[in-house]
Design an enzyme around this catalytic site. Structure first.
Site, short mmCIF file in Angstrom:
data_model
loop_
_atom_site.label_atom_id
_atom_site.label_comp_id
_atom_site.label_asym_id
_atom_site.label_seq_id
_atom_site.Cartn_x
_atom_site.Cartn_y
_atom_site.Cartn_z
N ILE A 163 -31.53 -3.63 7.09
CA ILE A 163 -31.10 -2.57 6.17
C ILE A 163 -30.14 -1.62 6.88
O ILE A 163 -30.53 -0.84 7.76
CB ILE A 163 -32.31 -1.82 5.58
CG1 ILE A 163 -33.31 -2.82 4.97
CG2 ILE A 163 -31.84 -0.79 4.54
CD1 ILE A 163 -32.71 -3.84 4.00
N SER A 209 -30.73 -15.01 1.13
CA SER A 209 -29.94 -15.53 0.01
C SER A 209 -30.80 -15.66 -1.24
O SER A 209 -30.35 -15.40 -2.35
CB SER A 209 -29.36 -16.90 0.37
OG SER A 209 -28.56 -16.81 1.53
N THR A 268 -23.85 -14.34 1.58
CA THR A 268 -22.99 -15.13 2.47
C THR A 268 -21.86 -15.76 1.66
O THR A 268 -21.94 -15.83 0.42
CB THR A 268 -23.79 -16.27 3.14
OG1 THR A 268 -24.22 -17.18 2.10
CG2 THR A 268 -25.00 -15.75 3.91
N ALA A 285 -32.14 -1.46 0.06
CA ALA A 285 -33.09 -2.36 0.73
C ALA A 285 -33.53 -3.50 -0.18
O ALA A 285 -34.46 -3.34 -0.98
CB ALA A 285 -34.29 -1.55 1.22
N GLU A 308 -23.95 -8.87 1.99
CA GLU A 308 -23.75 -8.78 0.53
C GLU A 308 -23.59 -10.17 -0.09
O GLU A 308 -22.81 -10.38 -1.01
CB GLU A 308 -22.62 -7.82 0.18
CG GLU A 308 -22.98 -6.41 0.63
CD GLU A 308 -22.31 -5.30 -0.13
OE1 GLU A 308 -21.74 -5.55 -1.19
OE2 GLU A 308 -22.40 -4.16 0.35
N GLU A 318 -35.46 -9.32 2.89
CA GLU A 318 -36.75 -9.34 3.59
C GLU A 318 -36.73 -10.49 4.59
O GLU A 318 -35.89 -11.37 4.52
CB GLU A 318 -37.89 -9.53 2.58
CG GLU A 318 -38.01 -8.37 1.61
CD GLU A 318 -39.28 -8.43 0.76
OE1 GLU A 318 -40.11 -9.36 0.95
OE2 GLU A 318 -39.42 -7.53 -0.09
C1 LIG Z 1 -25.60 -6.48 9.99
C2 LIG Z 1 -26.28 -6.77 8.69
C3 LIG Z 1 -26.36 -5.76 7.73
C4 LIG Z 1 -27.03 -6.01 6.52
N1 LIG Z 1 -27.21 -4.98 5.62
C5 LIG Z 1 -28.05 -5.18 4.55
C6 LIG Z 1 -28.43 -4.08 3.71
O1 LIG Z 1 -27.98 -2.94 3.89
N2 LIG Z 1 -29.32 -4.30 2.70
C7 LIG Z 1 -29.84 -5.53 2.46
O2 LIG Z 1 -30.66 -5.68 1.54
N3 LIG Z 1 -29.49 -6.62 3.24
C8 LIG Z 1 -28.62 -6.45 4.27
N4 LIG Z 1 -28.27 -7.52 5.08
C9 LIG Z 1 -28.82 -8.83 4.77
C10 LIG Z 1 -27.76 -9.84 4.34
O3 LIG Z 1 -27.34 -9.59 3.03
C11 LIG Z 1 -28.40 -11.25 4.52
O4 LIG Z 1 -28.46 -11.49 5.92
C12 LIG Z 1 -27.62 -12.33 3.82
O5 LIG Z 1 -27.72 -12.18 2.43
C13 LIG Z 1 -28.11 -13.73 4.21
O6 LIG Z 1 -29.49 -13.83 4.19
P1 LIG Z 1 -30.26 -14.46 5.45
O7 LIG Z 1 -29.76 -13.74 6.66
O8 LIG Z 1 -31.71 -14.43 5.19
O9 LIG Z 1 -29.74 -15.95 5.55
P2 LIG Z 1 -30.31 -17.22 4.75
O10 LIG Z 1 -30.45 -16.91 3.31
O11 LIG Z 1 -31.51 -17.74 5.49
O12 LIG Z 1 -29.11 -18.25 4.93
C14 LIG Z 1 -28.93 -19.05 6.10
C15 LIG Z 1 -27.76 -20.00 5.83
O13 LIG Z 1 -28.05 -20.83 4.71
C16 LIG Z 1 -27.02 -20.73 3.75
N5 LIG Z 1 -27.60 -20.89 2.40
C17 LIG Z 1 -28.71 -20.29 1.89
N6 LIG Z 1 -28.91 -20.65 0.64
C18 LIG Z 1 -27.90 -21.49 0.30
C19 LIG Z 1 -27.52 -22.21 -0.88
N7 LIG Z 1 -28.23 -22.13 -2.00
N8 LIG Z 1 -26.41 -23.00 -0.83
C20 LIG Z 1 -25.66 -23.08 0.30
N9 LIG Z 1 -25.97 -22.42 1.44
C21 LIG Z 1 -27.05 -21.64 1.44
C22 LIG Z 1 -26.42 -19.34 3.96
O14 LIG Z 1 -25.11 -19.24 3.44
C23 LIG Z 1 -26.46 -19.24 5.46
O15 LIG Z 1 -25.35 -19.89 6.02
C24 LIG Z 1 -27.55 -7.30 6.26
C25 LIG Z 1 -27.42 -8.32 7.23
C26 LIG Z 1 -26.82 -8.06 8.42
C27 LIG Z 1 -26.75 -9.15 9.45
#
Ligand SMILES: Cc1cc2nc3c(=O)[nH]c(=O)nc-3n(C[C@H](O)[C@H](O)[C@H](O)COP(=O)(O)OP(=O)(O)OC[C@H]3O[C@@H](n4cnc5c(N)ncnc54)[C@H](O)[C@@H]3O)c2cc1C
Length: 378
Positions: free
Chosen positions: A155, A130, A364, A122, A362, A125
């Protein structure tokens, strides 16, 4: 590069392949349709030792090698990506303990996980995906306990897990150096599932929003020193990203296999559609991309096992390349099947929906590019 797998690894792979063909593949469409967590598959994996793969023998496991984990995930993902997450997330949730735990913590916490106690990881949040260091969940120390307050989103297995590795802020003034890692065991530190997400793909894999309301965690369950949590979180992702690459690889192989079989059977203009060069070239490109991804995934897994200095970069490359490849290959598999590819009676539309998440979780694929370019330019 030729990857030589050990006899033991090949034996594990063959056992999983058989299990997948007999027991997982026939369930894949139903798991997707009902969007239900496949508890039967979890039990099957536990009984057959698959959940022991992430752990070395001295902690109750059978391997602990990233290459073996990737082989397992790849085999399962060929038939069912949801089911492959049962192994992938067991590895993801165990890595923090294996890389940052004390000997006492590893001996106490790992054997139950190797036997099938489900764990989850986990980090994310609502306001920090990212930018994971922007997390708001806090952990305040009172004597020999911490009190955790906050919430986590997305999660995987958060609702079914019995062990949860959680990252929380112990020093709000220290930025990412103020984050610490904790192991929560449900019996003594219960957490609440606030919501389960409805998703495009991996529909049988529960994705949970969790809440901690002054949840107590004993100090002996903190991993590493206070303030080392963010370093642990990133170290874990370096090791688990090849597994997402392996998931994407298996998924693409499953889609190509189906498309090839279909192209040989389906007839138009008086001949099998496989006789048309337009489709032959598409299949050739799919197979070529798969082989390229395979090399990168197993190179990265090997680097993890060797603890090589460039593992951060290569793991990001493997996850990036294999997931983009899986998206292209599954989309082309739908195209090969024409209209039948688009309907639920055939598995390739599920595979295309499942492929999308490998580009997102893990980190994007934009974040993978950031990681790779940072390594190049540092
Ligand atoms: C089905 C599913 C399972 C998951 N399982 C887990 C888990 O078990 N544990 C856990 O902790 N998390 C988990 N996640 C979370 C996942 O790791 C995040 O959704 C992911 O890291 C992206 O974060 P965000 O969704 O907040 O998108 P954001 O960070 O809001 O990103 C939105 C967009 O902006 C882009 N972006 C953001 N920052 C930058 C940058 N600096 N430069 C260029 N582009 C950028 C991103 O690439 C994306 O296209 C899961 C998500 C899903 C959907």
């Amino acid at each position: 590069m030729d990857f030589s797998f050990s006899e033991e690894q090949l034996a594990i792979r063959d056992t999983i392949r058989e299990l997948v063909q007999d027991r997982v593949a026939p369930r894949a469409a139903e798991i997707d349709e009902k969007a239900e967590y496949p508890r039967d598959i979890e039990e099957l994996f536990a009984q057959n030792g698959l959940l022991a793969i992430p752990f070395p023998e001295r902690y109750g496991g059978i391997s602990g090698s990233s290459v073996t984990i990737c082989m397992g995930i790849e085999e399962i993902a060929k038939a069912c990506v949801t089911s492959s997450l049962i192994l992938a997330v067991q590895a993801l949730g165990s890595y923090p303990i294996l890389i940052a735990g004390t000997e006492e913590q590893k001996e106490r916490l790992c054997p139950p996980l190797a036997e099938g106690r489900v764990c989850a990881y986990a980090l994310s949040e609502p306001g920090s995906g990212s930018d994971a260091a922007a997390m708001q969940t806090t952990a305040k120390r009172y004597g020999d306990e911490y009190v955790l307050t906050g919430s986590k989103v997305f999660i995987t297995h958060g609702n079914v897990a019995e062990t949860l590795v959680v990252f929380a802020v112990t020093d709000p003034d220290a930025d990412h150096r103020g984050i610490s890692a904790f192991v929560m065991e449900r019996e003594q530190s219960p957490w609440a599932t606030v919501k389960l997400e409805h998703k495009l793909g991996i529909r049988g894999s529960p994705t949970a929003m969790l809440a901690f309301e002054e949840t107590r965690v004993p100090v002996r369950n903190r991993l590493g020193d206070e303030g080392f949590g963010f370093k642990i979180a990133l170290g874990v992702l370096d090791r688990s990203r090849p597994g997402i690459g392996a998931q994407a690889l298996g998924l693409a192989e499953g889609a190509l296999d189906y498309a090839v079989g279909y192209a040989k059977e389906r007839r138009q203009f008086g001949k099998p559609i496989a006789a048309f060069q337009g489709l032959q070239f598409m299949l050739a490109d799919m197979a070529t991309q798969i082989e390229a991804a395979r090399s990168l995934v197993y190179l990265a897994a090997t680097r993890v096992d060797e603890q090589a200095p460039d593992l951060t970069k290569v793991a990001a490359m493997a996850k990036l390349f294999a997931s983009d490849m899986a998206m292209r290959v599954t989309t082309d598999a739908v195209q090969v099947l024409g209209g039948y590819g688009y309907i639920r009676d055939y598995p390739v539309e599920r595979m295309m929906r499942d492929a999308k998440i490998t580009q997102i979780y893990e980190g994007t694929n934009q974040i993978q590019r950031l990681v790779i370019s940072r390594a190049l330019l540092k």
